[in-house]
Design an enzyme around this catalytic site. Structure first.
Site, PDB file in Angstrom:
ATOM      1  N   GLU A   1      16.892  -0.654   0.779  1.00  0.00           N
ATOM      2  CA  GLU A   1      15.649  -0.525   1.541  1.00  0.00           C
ATOM      3  C   GLU A   1      15.837   0.434   2.729  1.00  0.00           C
ATOM      4  OE1 GLU A   1      14.301  -4.288   3.036  1.00  0.00           O
ATOM      5  OE2 GLU A   1      12.339  -3.512   3.623  1.00  0.00           O
TER       6      GLU A   1
ATOM      7  N   ASP B   1       7.355  -2.276  11.263  1.00  0.00           N
ATOM      8  CA  ASP B   1       7.056  -3.567  11.871  1.00  0.00           C
ATOM      9  C   ASP B   1       7.618  -3.814  13.271  1.00  0.00           C
ATOM     10  OD1 ASP B   1       6.268  -3.609   9.226  1.00  0.00           O
ATOM     11  OD2 ASP B   1       7.195  -5.526   8.757  1.00  0.00           O
TER      12      ASP B   1
ATOM     13  N   ASN C   1       0.796  -1.222   0.000  1.00  0.00           N
ATOM     14  CA  ASN C   1       0.000   0.000   0.000  1.00  0.00           C
ATOM     15  C   ASN C   1       0.836   1.283   0.000  1.00  0.00           C
ATOM     16  OD1 ASN C   1      -1.658   2.141   1.002  1.00  0.00           O
ATOM     17  ND2 ASN C   1      -3.163   0.670   1.714  1.00  0.00           N
TER      18      ASN C   1
HETATM   19  C1  DGY Z   1       7.166  -7.954   5.633  1.00  0.00           C
HETATM   20  O1  DGY Z   1       6.837  -8.995   5.060  1.00  0.00           O
HETATM   21  O2  DGY Z   1       8.246  -7.779   6.197  1.00  0.00           O
HETATM   22  C2  DGY Z   1       6.275  -6.817   5.585  1.00  0.00           C
HETATM   23  O3  DGY Z   1       6.778  -5.694   6.244  1.00  0.00           O
HETATM   24  C3  DGY Z   1       4.891  -7.117   6.075  1.00  0.00           C
HETATM   25  O4  DGY Z   1       4.096  -6.133   5.535  1.00  0.00           O
END
Ligand code: DGY
Length: 417
Positions: A383, A159, A34
């Site tokens: 990233e 996360d 998203n």
């Molecule tokens: C992942 O798979 O690490 C993602 O951040 C989950 O959205």
């Protein structure tokens, strides 16, 4: 040099294009995410405005009937990613995850619109009712406490940041059973969340799946519910941007302005006096995370920042060399290469800089841009990066890092590249 990097960044966007949507990076993330897509669209708008709108239009094709826009859309099943559609069982067509992600689309759609207003007006007019439905979903299902909350760390997009530690401690991951992670097959395990995190992530997915993604049940009895300053700041800013879009389209935006005002009223709930900053808070126990991280830095999205708060934030930033880190290096939990427990993420730095620029903090914004540009010049478009020495971490050839090079980091203060 800049021209070469521009070309490399554009090649990353077009290379990660899977036809209407862009994957964050090949292998590690093979689907449409998203908020990654919103940044991809912003990046595309620097050289292909039509493709930018297509990215957002594709994302909204996966919108649920209740207005929710999922955090992952599984357009084409790829066994290289876990957990996939069989685990989520979002029950929609196309298959998707059952949670959302920070709603940056309205904010970035305004930037895309500004790139070519004539080309954008019909595209944003078609997206507008869908955006309103999504923002209403946030208001109804995540903001009842007065501030924006998340029901899963993946919903925050940050996360394993230490902000979620109090809530995670109360999630029982012991029933996760055996499963094979795919992320650590693509990226060094020391740069990813730990197994005990994944066990809990999967327990939260299981709860949602087992109740058929019933939002009232997830809010009332789900394993995890935390107020998120980042989500609150992003949502306030996005509501304001959506209202601005609506006004341009001749719509009545009183309802949207009301959603933003209600969140502003709720801000004292996440003010942590001891920390001298806004902070994540467990809505089940009232406990603060007591950690200053990138979420707190997004406060500039709201408007002028109190000088004492600004000094506190800048003091944390001064502890690193490259950009604003995802967690305070002075904290015991700081881990400079482990995903959201310390690394610097350029796309989030771009969002922080957007707030700084809007509030007239141009010197801070320029410092941030230069530090991000330096690390990308030295190491390409990863990233995330170690904020101490710039080491590139996570997935390579990353869409949103390339995108913010094109829209922000690679452009000088006058806006040229
Ligand atoms: C992942 O798979 O690490 C993602 O951040 C989950 O959205």
């Amino acid at each position: 040099m800049t021209a070469t990097l521009d070309a490399q960044a554009r090649a990353i966007l077009t290379g990660n294009d899977r036809g209407g949507y862009t994957v964050p990076t090949e292998g590690l993330y093979p689907y449409q995410w998203n908020w990654d897509s919103a940044f991809a669209a912003w990046g595309f708008s620097t050289f292909d405005v039509d493709r930018a709108w297509v990215e957002l239009e594709t994302l909204f094709k996966a919108q649920w009937s209740d207005g929710m826009v999922p955090h992952i859309v599984f357009w084409k099943v790829d066994p290289g990613y876990f957990p996939g559609p069989d685990v989520w069982q979002g029950g929609t067509d196309p298959a998707s995850s059952g949670i959302s992600q920070p709603p940056v689309v309205a904010t970035l759609a305004r930037e895309i619109l500004a790139a070519d207003p004539a080309a954008g007006v019909s595209r944003i007019a078609a997206l507008y009712p869908k955006l309103v439905a999504w923002h209403r979903w946030w208001h109804e299902h995540r903001c009842a406490s007065g501030v924006a909350s998340v029901t899963h760390p993946w919903e925050s997009g940050r996360d394993n940041c230490p902000d979620w530690d109090p809530g995670m401690r109360n999630v029982d991951g012991s029933g996760a059973g055996s499963y094979t992670r795919r992320d650590t097959g693509h990226v060094d395990a020391s740069m990813r969340p730990k197994k005990e995190d994944y066990d809990r992530y999967l327990a939260m997915v299981a709860f949602g799946r087992n109740c058929g993604w019933d939002q009232a049940e997830i809010i009332k009895n789900g394993p995890f519910l935390m107020a998120d300053p980042a989500m609150t700041f992003i949502l306030i800013r996005a509501h304001r941007d959506l209202a601005a879009i609506g006004r341009e389209l001749g719509q009545d935006v009183a309802e949207i302005e009301g959603w933003a005002a209600a969140l502003v009223d709720g801000l004292p709930q996440i003010w942590n006096e001891r920390l001298g900053c806004y902070d994540a808070r467990d809505l089940r126990t009232g406990e603060f995370a007591n950690i200053l991280g990138s979420g707190a830095f997004l406060v500039w999205l709201l408007g002028a920042v109190d000088p004492a708060v600004e000094a506190r934030l800048v003091a944390v930033w001064d502890r690193v060399k490259y950009g604003i880190p995802s967690a305070d290096p002075a904290a015991e939990t700081f881990d400079p290469r482990r995903y959201w427990r310390g690394p610097m993420w350029p796309f989030l730095n771009a969002l922080i800089a957007m707030g700084m620029v809007k509030t007239g903090k141009t010197a801070l914004a320029e410092r941030l841009r230069k530090e991000n540009a330096a690390v990308m010049r030295a190491h390409g478009f990863s990233e995330y990066y170690d904020p101490m020495d710039g080491t590139p971490c996570g997935g390579p050839n990353f869409t949103w890092t390339a995108a913010v090079w094109l829209t922000w980091a690679g452009r000088n203060a006058e806006g040229g590249s």
